[in-house]
Design an enzyme around this catalytic site. Structure first.
Site, mmCIF file in Angstrom:
data_model
loop_
_atom_site.group_PDB
_atom_site.id
_atom_site.type_symbol
_atom_site.label_atom_id
_atom_site.label_comp_id
_atom_site.label_asym_id
_atom_site.label_seq_id
_atom_site.Cartn_x
_atom_site.Cartn_y
_atom_site.Cartn_z
ATOM 1 N N ARG A 1 -20.188 17.403 -2.946
ATOM 2 C CA ARG A 1 -20.561 16.472 -1.889
ATOM 3 C C ARG A 1 -20.865 17.215 -0.600
ATOM 4 O O ARG A 1 -20.211 18.196 -0.260
ATOM 5 C CB ARG A 1 -19.432 15.463 -1.636
ATOM 6 C CG ARG A 1 -19.154 14.560 -2.811
ATOM 7 C CD ARG A 1 -17.992 13.629 -2.519
ATOM 8 N NE ARG A 1 -17.809 12.637 -3.578
ATOM 9 C CZ ARG A 1 -16.855 11.732 -3.598
ATOM 10 N NH1 ARG A 1 -15.978 11.676 -2.597
ATOM 11 N NH2 ARG A 1 -16.758 10.864 -4.591
ATOM 12 N N ALA B 1 -18.213 0.003 -6.460
ATOM 13 C CA ALA B 1 -17.626 -0.768 -5.367
ATOM 14 C C ALA B 1 -18.149 -2.204 -5.360
ATOM 15 O O ALA B 1 -17.409 -3.150 -5.079
ATOM 16 C CB ALA B 1 -17.918 -0.095 -4.025
ATOM 17 N N ARG C 1 -17.588 4.554 3.767
ATOM 18 C CA ARG C 1 -16.429 3.816 3.267
ATOM 19 C C ARG C 1 -15.439 3.482 4.391
ATOM 20 O O ARG C 1 -14.844 2.410 4.403
ATOM 21 C CB ARG C 1 -15.719 4.620 2.176
ATOM 22 C CG ARG C 1 -16.441 4.591 0.841
ATOM 23 C CD ARG C 1 -15.731 5.433 -0.194
ATOM 24 N NE ARG C 1 -16.388 5.312 -1.491
ATOM 25 C CZ ARG C 1 -16.077 4.428 -2.425
ATOM 26 N NH1 ARG C 1 -15.096 3.568 -2.199
ATOM 27 N NH2 ARG C 1 -16.716 4.385 -3.563
ATOM 28 N N GLU D 1 0.841 -1.192 0.000
ATOM 29 C CA GLU D 1 0.000 0.000 0.000
ATOM 30 C C GLU D 1 0.886 1.255 0.000
ATOM 31 O O GLU D 1 1.841 1.346 0.774
ATOM 32 C CB GLU D 1 -0.923 -0.007 1.229
ATOM 33 C CG GLU D 1 -1.622 1.285 1.548
ATOM 34 C CD GLU D 1 -2.456 1.819 0.397
ATOM 35 O OE1 GLU D 1 -2.503 3.052 0.242
ATOM 36 O OE2 GLU D 1 -3.072 1.016 -0.339
ATOM 37 N N ALA E 1 -23.062 2.824 -1.798
ATOM 38 C CA ALA E 1 -24.315 2.070 -1.825
ATOM 39 C C ALA E 1 -24.070 0.681 -2.390
ATOM 40 O O ALA E 1 -23.321 0.515 -3.354
ATOM 41 C CB ALA E 1 -25.350 2.801 -2.666
#
Length: 457
Positions: free
Chosen positions: A222, A350, A144, A49, A62
């Site tokens: 957002r 997702a 998330r 990572e 969602a």
């Protein structure tokens, strides 16, 4: 308990090349879900990572019925962890409703519908029992960060290296793959799976430099609105249940997260004209509340006012990755956004990564050893590329539909509804276990062909 401690019908059957792990490049939602699936099958993995710690950008995500099924197929504990944080429509009459479509602005005809009026409820008309068996509902949402926490909790210690910026990889004479990182270090692996997102470095190796994400002429404002203010502005019904407000050239989606403590609101206008550009390097740029209000003049006033109050200081460009290149090359494969980033207009990006993780982890376990890994990647590509690339096409058209710009449909809500029903039936009710079996059949056909050729020598 960590997946490595579970049992599996494939337990102990997969042998990594020279006892090396499979390398997962990228520790986002897709990469961690894949790791959990592989560990369940007792396949050794190591995650690389680039950040200093696991983290997720964005707010709510969602999941529809296909996505929650995929979580359970990856690992029972993953679905249970997800359900601890999942937020559903509060009104139990909407257990099978994904979103309620509404007019975001007045209809452009005499005596037409007004901003805020209901168009229809988008419902799962095909398999309501499926969600009930999993103890979820047709639509569920999660922050998330909460989903990331549950994924991390299922990983054993010591399988992740942080601050590792992946640069390249190449296969070695002994069949292993050597990974190179920006800090000058290297690592060996049986195979590499790029889960490094829309800006994927692994994709350049697999697909070549010509396959790049493309700006689609849309961007998002957002706002994460506290429960009290969302209810004050919109009322409980609209604040506590998923809504999609359609308008001429834009749309707004709202839904509760964090068990209803907040309502996530995302407003997506479309740039006018045929010529537009946005650098992938700077996919978020500064914005102001005044700019948002200017874009949404004439829209449902309570909605605009509450978003303006909580609108973040950035706007997010929307990109997708429409292409025909294979998702693998040799012993390097792509998963999730690195292979098939999509616009969010069907709320499925997702979830597609979760489907990928189930199929790919199961295929890798089924080939028994690292020598067969390329065959697993080939079968994965055969069954996943058509579905994921179709989603990208469907999502782009769905964005046009919500903006009343779909040719032949425009603001005809009956025709729009027919299209959305078809898109969601296709999306939600793919039989993932049948898809996996199809991929395994492709593996068997190839193995049989190799056996026949060897027998003829």
């Amino acid at each position: 308990m960590p997946p490595s401690a579970t049992t599996s019908e494939n337990a102990g059957t997969f042998q990594n090349h020279a006892s090396q792990e499979i390398a997962i490049v990228g520790g986002g939602l897709g990469g961690l879900a894949l790791a959990i699936g592989l560990l369940k099958h007792h396949v050794n993995v190591h995650i690389y990572e680039s950040a200093a710690a696991f983290s997720e950008t964005g707010a709510g995500v969602a999941f529809g019925p296909n996505s929650t099924r995929a979580l359970g197929l990856i690992h029972d504990a993953l679905l249970e962890g997800y359900k601890k944080h999942a937020t559903f429509n509060e009104n139990r009459d909407h257990d099978h409703t994904f979103l309620s479509f509404r007019w975001g602005m007045d209809e452009k005809k005499e005596g037409g519908n007004k901003a805020g009026d209901l168009m229809w409820h988008l419902e799962d008309l095909w398999n309501t029992e499926g969600a009930q068996k999993l103890d979820v509902r047709t639509r569920s949402c999660i922050h998330r960060a909460r989903l990331l926490d549950e994924l991390v909790a299922l990983l054993p210690q010591g399988i992740t290296s942080f601050r590792k910026n992946f640069v390249s990889a190449e296969e070695q004479l002994d069949g292993s793959v050597k990974l190179y990182f920006a800090d000058g270090t290297t690592a060996l692996a049986s195979a590499v799976i790029g889960c490094d997102g829309i800006k994927s470095q692994a994709r350049e190796i697999v697909c070549g430099p010509s396959v790049q994400a493309t700006y689609v002429g849309e961007y998002a404002y957002r706002a994460m609105v506290p429960k009290a203010d969302a209810e004050k502005a919109l009322g409980k019904e609209l604040a506590r249940n998923g809504q999609l407000y359609c308008g001429y050239g834009a749309y707004v989606v709202t839904y509760p997260v964090e068990h209803g403590d907040f309502t996530n609101m995302v407003a997506i206008p479309r740039e006018s004209g045929e010529s537009y550009s946005w650098s992938l390097a700077d996919w978020t740029v500064p914005t102001t509340r005044d700019e948002f209000v200017q874009h949404f003049k004439g829209w449902y006033p309570p909605l605009v006012e509450v978003i303006a109050k909580y609108c973040g200081p950035q706007k997010w460009a929307l990109f997708n990755l429409q292409h025909s290149a294979p998702y693998y090359k040799g012993k390097i494969c792509l998963l999730g956004d690195s292979a098939h980033a999509t616009t969010p207009h069907l709320g499925a990006g997702a979830g597609m990564a979760m489907e990928d993780a189930f199929i790919l982890s199961s295929l890798i376990a089924s080939v028994k050893s690292s020598e067969g890994i390329e065959s697993a990647f080939r079968a994965f590509d055969s069954v996943r590329r058509p579905r994921t690339q179709q989603l990208i096409k469907n999502s782009r058209i769905a964005g046009l539909a919500t903006d009343f710009m779909m040719p032949g449909v425009e603001d005809d809500t009956d025709r729009m509804k027919d299209h959305f029903k078809a898109w969601y039936k296709w999306l939600w009710h793919e039989d993932l276990e049948a898809q996996l079996q199809l991929a395994k059949n492709l593996l068997k056909v190839r193995d049989d062909a190799i056996t026949d050729r060897l027998a003829s020598i």
